[in-house]
Design a protein around this motif. Structure first.
Motif, PDB file in Angstrom:
ATOM      1  N   MET A   1       0.637  -1.172   0.003  1.00  0.00           N
ATOM      2  CA  MET A   1       0.094   0.070   0.151  1.00  0.00           C
ATOM      3  C   MET A   1       0.688   1.171  -0.117  1.00  0.00           C
ATOM      4  N   ALA A   2       0.440   2.337  -0.484  1.00  0.00           N
ATOM      5  CA  ALA A   2       1.151   3.574  -0.894  1.00  0.00           C
ATOM      6  C   ALA A   2       1.236   4.454   0.424  1.00  0.00           C
ATOM      7  N   ASP A   3       2.478   5.082   0.539  1.00  0.00           N
ATOM      8  CA  ASP A   3       2.479   5.899   2.049  1.00  0.00           C
ATOM      9  C   ASP A   3       1.635   7.205   1.799  1.00  0.00           C
ATOM     10  N   GLY A   4       1.759   7.640   0.526  1.00  0.00           N
ATOM     11  CA  GLY A   4       0.750   8.836   0.439  1.00  0.00           C
ATOM     12  C   GLY A   4       0.611   8.916  -1.016  1.00  0.00           C
ATOM     13  N   GLU A   5      -0.603   9.147  -1.618  1.00  0.00           N
ATOM     14  CA  GLU A   5      -0.763   9.374  -2.950  1.00  0.00           C
ATOM     15  C   GLU A   5      -1.297  10.626  -3.243  1.00  0.00           C
ATOM     16  N   PRO A   6      -0.946  11.220  -4.474  1.00  0.00           N
ATOM     17  CA  PRO A   6      -1.258  12.483  -4.947  1.00  0.00           C
ATOM     18  C   PRO A   6      -2.758  12.782  -5.091  1.00  0.00           C
ATOM     19  N   LYS A   7      -3.431  13.728  -4.720  1.00  0.00           N
ATOM     20  CA  LYS A   7      -4.870  13.945  -4.909  1.00  0.00           C
ATOM     21  C   LYS A   7      -5.351  13.422  -6.283  1.00  0.00           C
ATOM     22  N   SER A   8      -4.849  13.629  -7.383  1.00  0.00           N
ATOM     23  CA  SER A   8      -5.522  13.051  -8.589  1.00  0.00           C
ATOM     24  C   SER A   8      -5.739  11.595  -8.363  1.00  0.00           C
ATOM     25  N   LYS A   9      -4.821  10.729  -7.601  1.00  0.00           N
ATOM     26  CA  LYS A   9      -5.166   9.258  -7.564  1.00  0.00           C
ATOM     27  C   LYS A   9      -6.356   8.980  -6.244  1.00  0.00           C
ATOM     28  N   ASN A  10      -6.960  10.235  -5.958  1.00  0.00           N
ATOM     29  CA  ASN A  10      -7.951   9.753  -5.152  1.00  0.00           C
ATOM     30  C   ASN A  10      -9.213  10.218  -5.441  1.00  0.00           C
ATOM     31  N   ALA A  11      -9.404  10.307  -6.636  1.00  0.00           N
ATOM     32  CA  ALA A  11     -10.676  10.423  -7.362  1.00  0.00           C
ATOM     33  C   ALA A  11     -11.589   9.614  -7.296  1.00  0.00           C
ATOM     34  N   ASP A  12     -11.184   8.092  -7.167  1.00  0.00           N
ATOM     35  CA  ASP A  12     -12.052   7.309  -6.625  1.00  0.00           C
ATOM     36  C   ASP A  12     -12.022   6.715  -5.365  1.00  0.00           C
ATOM     37  N   LEU A  13     -11.948   7.827  -4.378  1.00  0.00           N
ATOM     38  CA  LEU A  13     -12.158   7.710  -3.376  1.00  0.00           C
ATOM     39  C   LEU A  13     -13.355   7.025  -2.671  1.00  0.00           C
ATOM     40  N   PRO A  14     -14.528   7.350  -3.200  1.00  0.00           N
ATOM     41  CA  PRO A  14     -15.897   7.121  -2.600  1.00  0.00           C
ATOM     42  C   PRO A  14     -15.809   5.425  -2.736  1.00  0.00           C
ATOM     43  N   VAL A  15     -15.581   5.039  -3.936  1.00  0.00           N
ATOM     44  CA  VAL A  15     -15.631   3.684  -4.554  1.00  0.00           C
ATOM     45  C   VAL A  15     -14.627   2.854  -3.394  1.00  0.00           C
ATOM     46  N   ARG A  16     -13.378   3.338  -3.316  1.00  0.00           N
ATOM     47  CA  ARG A  16     -12.549   2.738  -2.367  1.00  0.00           C
ATOM     48  C   ARG A  16     -12.958   2.565  -0.916  1.00  0.00           C
ATOM     49  N   ARG A 224      -4.034  -5.909  -1.082  1.00  0.00           N
ATOM     50  CA  ARG A 224      -4.687  -5.642   0.112  1.00  0.00           C
ATOM     51  C   ARG A 224      -4.091  -6.309   1.153  1.00  0.00           C
ATOM     52  N   THR A 225      -3.334  -7.431   0.664  1.00  0.00           N
ATOM     53  CA  THR A 225      -2.988  -8.518   1.930  1.00  0.00           C
ATOM     54  C   THR A 225      -1.558  -8.766   1.787  1.00  0.00           C
ATOM     55  N   ASP A 226      -0.822  -8.162   1.139  1.00  0.00           N
ATOM     56  CA  ASP A 226       0.643  -8.196   0.963  1.00  0.00           C
ATOM     57  C   ASP A 226       1.387  -8.210   2.147  1.00  0.00           C
ATOM     58  N   GLY A 227       1.322  -7.086   3.022  1.00  0.00           N
ATOM     59  CA  GLY A 227       1.779  -6.962   4.099  1.00  0.00           C
ATOM     60  C   GLY A 227       1.150  -7.891   5.156  1.00  0.00           C
ATOM     61  N   LEU A 228       0.302  -8.264   5.348  1.00  0.00           N
ATOM     62  CA  LEU A 228      -0.417  -9.363   6.424  1.00  0.00           C
ATOM     63  C   LEU A 228       0.185 -10.520   6.022  1.00  0.00           C
ATOM     64  N   ILE A 229       0.302 -10.946   4.768  1.00  0.00           N
ATOM     65  CA  ILE A 229       0.901 -12.291   4.432  1.00  0.00           C
ATOM     66  C   ILE A 229       2.330 -12.396   4.913  1.00  0.00           C
ATOM     67  N   ALA A 230       3.047 -11.286   4.664  1.00  0.00           N
ATOM     68  CA  ALA A 230       4.504 -11.347   4.953  1.00  0.00           C
ATOM     69  C   ALA A 230       4.680 -11.545   6.461  1.00  0.00           C
ATOM     70  N   VAL A 231       3.803 -10.750   7.292  1.00  0.00           N
ATOM     71  CA  VAL A 231       3.939 -10.871   8.701  1.00  0.00           C
ATOM     72  C   VAL A 231       3.342 -12.204   9.255  1.00  0.00           C
ATOM     73  N   SER A 232       2.457 -12.670   8.667  1.00  0.00           N
ATOM     74  CA  SER A 232       2.085 -14.116   9.057  1.00  0.00           C
ATOM     75  C   SER A 232       2.660 -15.155   8.716  1.00  0.00           C
ATOM     76  N   ALA A 233       3.379 -15.172   7.657  1.00  0.00           N
ATOM     77  CA  ALA A 233       4.398 -16.144   7.147  1.00  0.00           C
ATOM     78  C   ALA A 233       5.633 -16.050   8.360  1.00  0.00           C
ATOM     79  N   LEU A 234       5.878 -14.580   8.383  1.00  0.00           N
ATOM     80  CA  LEU A 234       7.089 -14.630   9.367  1.00  0.00           C
ATOM     81  C   LEU A 234       6.823 -15.308  10.779  1.00  0.00           C
ATOM     82  N   PHE A 235       5.702 -14.889  11.278  1.00  0.00           N
ATOM     83  CA  PHE A 235       5.222 -15.531  12.607  1.00  0.00           C
ATOM     84  C   PHE A 235       5.165 -17.106  12.569  1.00  0.00           C
TER      85      PHE A 235
END
Length: 245
Positions: A1-16, A224-235
């Motif tokens: 997931m991105a740290d911070g995205e430009p406002k132009s990339k937040n046009a689909d915020l309601p859908v997200r 959406r799950t890349d970070g959770l998968i990595a942490v769970s696998a390490l656990f």
């Protein structure tokens, strides 16, 4: 997931936002029901991620042997993570699972807002242009706060059942465990971000923006799950090594 995205990339915020609510609701119900409901939910998500992994790896690997190696690696990676998520809920309370998931969410939230507010040097711009060192620091703080909150609430609830003062035991939890909690938050943040980087690298090698278009505004399940998968696998690996030693 991105740290911070430009406002132009937040046009689909309601859908997200709507998609996020639906995902949280489904996962929340499965977690609440526990048992085979939760295990089935994890299996379905893992199956979707494996499909996306196969799609990406097939575009990366050129030979049949290479594709087979990627397939086996993906199955092992996801199996470790999935078993961790199922077993941690199977104990009846699900506290450790809750703490694990909450800490990864804390990483994402902390990294997003700190990266957006401060910006600064990128960690690996060729792999993930939005990831900054400030965002990683925010991820560590986010995981720390999430873990500390989970510890404190759990301690208060347990001690209140025994007639103790909730605020007193909450303070004792913070005072006694904050350094270990910070260290755990740092490890979780680094591993979660590493999982994110790895998936971003796979997508760049495969020449795609998202792992799939399954979730409106969010891409695929792997996204959406890349970070959770990595942490769970390490656990899981830590538990296996600990059991052997």
């Amino acid at each position: 997931m991105a740290d911070g995205e430009p406002k132009s990339k937040n046009a689909d915020l309601p859908v997200r936002f709507v998609s996020a609510i639906v995902m949280i609701a489904i996962a929340g119900v499965a977690f609440w029901l526990g048992g085979w409901w939760w295990a089935s939910f994890v299996a379905i998500v893992a199956g979707g991620v494996m499909s996306e992994w196969h799609r990406l790896s097939s575009a990366i690997a050129q030979s049949l042997a290479g594709k087979a190696v990627w397939l086996v690696a993906g199955l092992a990676y996801l199996m470790l993570a999935s078993l961790t998520l199922v077993i941690l809920r199977w104990d009846g309370t699900g506290y450790w699972l809750f703490a694990l998931v909450l800490s990864v969410i804390g990483v994402d939230v902390g990294a997003y807002f700190m990266g957006r507010a401060i910006g600064g040097p990128k960690i690996a711009p060729k792999i993930s242009p939005s990831k900054t060192w400030a965002g990683l620091f925010g991820g560590v703080l986010g995981a720390f706060v999430a873990l500390l909150g989970a510890e404190t609430v759990s301690t208060v609830l347990i001690m209140q059942q025994h007639g103790a003062s909730g605020s007193e035991w909450a303070w004792r939890t913070i005072e006694g465990n904050w350094l270990w909690t910070l260290a755990a938050g740092a490890v979780i943040a680094v591993v979660a971000q590493a999982g994110d980087f790895f998936e971003s690298w796979m997508k760049r090698r495969a020449g795609v923006k998202d792992s799939s278009n399954l979730i409106p505004g969010h891409g695929g399940l792997f996204d959406r799950t890349d970070g959770l998968i990595a942490v769970s696998a390490l656990f899981a690996i830590i538990q296996l090594v600990g059991g052997v030693l």
